[in-house]
Design an enzyme around this catalytic site. Structure first.
Site: not given
Length: 381
Positions: A61, A64, A121
């Site tokens: 993640s 991101k 997240s």
């Protein structure tokens, strides 16, 4: 006998002090469990520590970070607004892993979707934002890769916008640091990454930040964690103390505990060994300079603000500057032509050079320019 013993002790003491002095200059080694790591200074991008920084790896993640960077840019250019409501598509609602359980057709503000992406997240929230900006996740991913290339991220290929494991979805610790540094140029992002506990849907959905350093590390400001089977436990951590901003990245840790410990160790190392020193311009750096054979005898100059420089704490008193102006500056001059420079040195090594440039055009003095000048003067009478 006493004299001999005293001489031996004196010799040992004499030897010990130089060794101690040299030991103070040795950079302390870091024992990190992370297979790949890097520490950079946020303002200049200077690398302060590295370990396999260019090794290609999955990053979960932390992907991101790029998604949020494009979101921040969309907010800046007016493409998105924080109070704007976006609708979840079937594709966004189908995301697995970490999410906020968006349903197809459900609406949520951009502000809350950013909060969900940065704090919890949320994979589904990230996709909703991506689709709003580019029309589809695939189109958004193409923009992510385009932006990565522009930033000089040489070891990165994105396949999705949220970091779920996918073949060929790779980056490196240094590339993560590059995009993290770019993201924190938008102070608004810290409004989200510094949140520990919050809620969505009018208080019905509680979210907790995945960044545990928010509760334990002095000066922490963000930024993003990530965990998947392929990537392991990863983190991009940002912190600031006394004007020094740092970005620490660890990839491929075996556990969350290991990830947070390594990130904290990197930040500790940076704050212990480096500081920022404000650079001052020499007294005459912005003083007008003489021009030979020009329609004007002098030209005003521009010189950028030197800002700060990251230096070792052991070297803060060894920073020097030098003003250099060209010996002969002849017309014609164009606005922006370089007429000199300010150089900054650390221990005699050039670290930064600032250009000194002409602030406007200065035509060469010729018969025709003199006649034109006289004619224009007469017209003004």
């Amino acid at each position: 006998m006493f004299k001999r013993v005293f001489s031996v002790i004196l010799a040992l003491v004499t030897l010990a002090f130089p060794l101690a002095a040299r030991a103070e200059k040795v950079t302390p080694s870091l024992k990190l469990d992370a297979p790949s790591a890097v520490l950079i200074e946020a303002d200049t991008g200077k690398i302060l520590y590295e370990k396999n920084k260019d090794k290609k790896r999955a990053c979960a993640s932390i992907t991101k970070v790029m998604t949020l960077l494009l979101v921040m840019e969309a907010l800046e250019n007016g493409q998105l607004k924080l109070d704007q409501k976006l609708t979840s598509s079937a594709h966004a609602a189908s995301m697995g892993g970490s999410d906020i359980w968006l349903e197809e057709g459900e609406q949520m503000t951009v502000d809350d979707l950013i909060k969900a992406t940065a704090v919890a997240s949320a994979n589904d929230a990230a996709v909703v934002l991506a689709e709003a900006i580019s029309g589809s996740e695939d189109a958004f991913v193409a923009e992510m890769n385009k932006r990565a290339k522009k930033l000089g991220m040489k070891n990165t290929v994105f396949k999705n916008c949220n970091g779920l494991d996918e073949k060929g979805h790779l980056t490196s610790a240094y590339d993560v640091a590059i995009m993290s540094r770019e993201l924190v140029k938008y102070p608004k992002i810290f409004d989200y990454t510094s949140i520990w506990l919050d809620s969505l849907r009018g208080g019905k959905t509680q979210i907790v930040n995945t960044n545990k350093l928010l509760k334990t590390y002095d000066g922490i400001t963000g930024l993003k964690t990530g965990t998947t089977g392929e990537a392991g436990c990863c983190m991009a951590a940002t912190a600031e103390r006394d004007g020094l901003g740092l970005v620490a990245v660890v990839l491929g840790c075996k556990s969350g505990t290991e990830r947070f410990r390594d990130a904290a160790s990197l930040l500790d190392y940076g704050f212990a060994n480096y500081t920022t020193q404000k650079l001052e311009l020499p007294k005459d750096a912005r003083k007008a300079v003489e021009v030979q054979n020009g329609m004007e005898k002098t030209v005003a100059v521009d010189c950028p603000d030197p800002g700060n420089m990251v230096v070792s704490r052991m070297a803060t008193n060894k920073l020097t500057s030098e003003l250099k102006i060209k010996k002969e500056i002849k017309a014609p001059l164009r606005k922006g032509d370089r007429v000199g420079e300010v150089n900054y040195y650390l221990d005699g090594e050039l670290l930064k050079a600032l250009p000194i440039t002409a602030k406007y055009d200065v035509p060469e003095m010729t018969f025709s320019t003199v006649v034109d000048g006289l004619f224009n003067s007469l017209l003004e009478l």
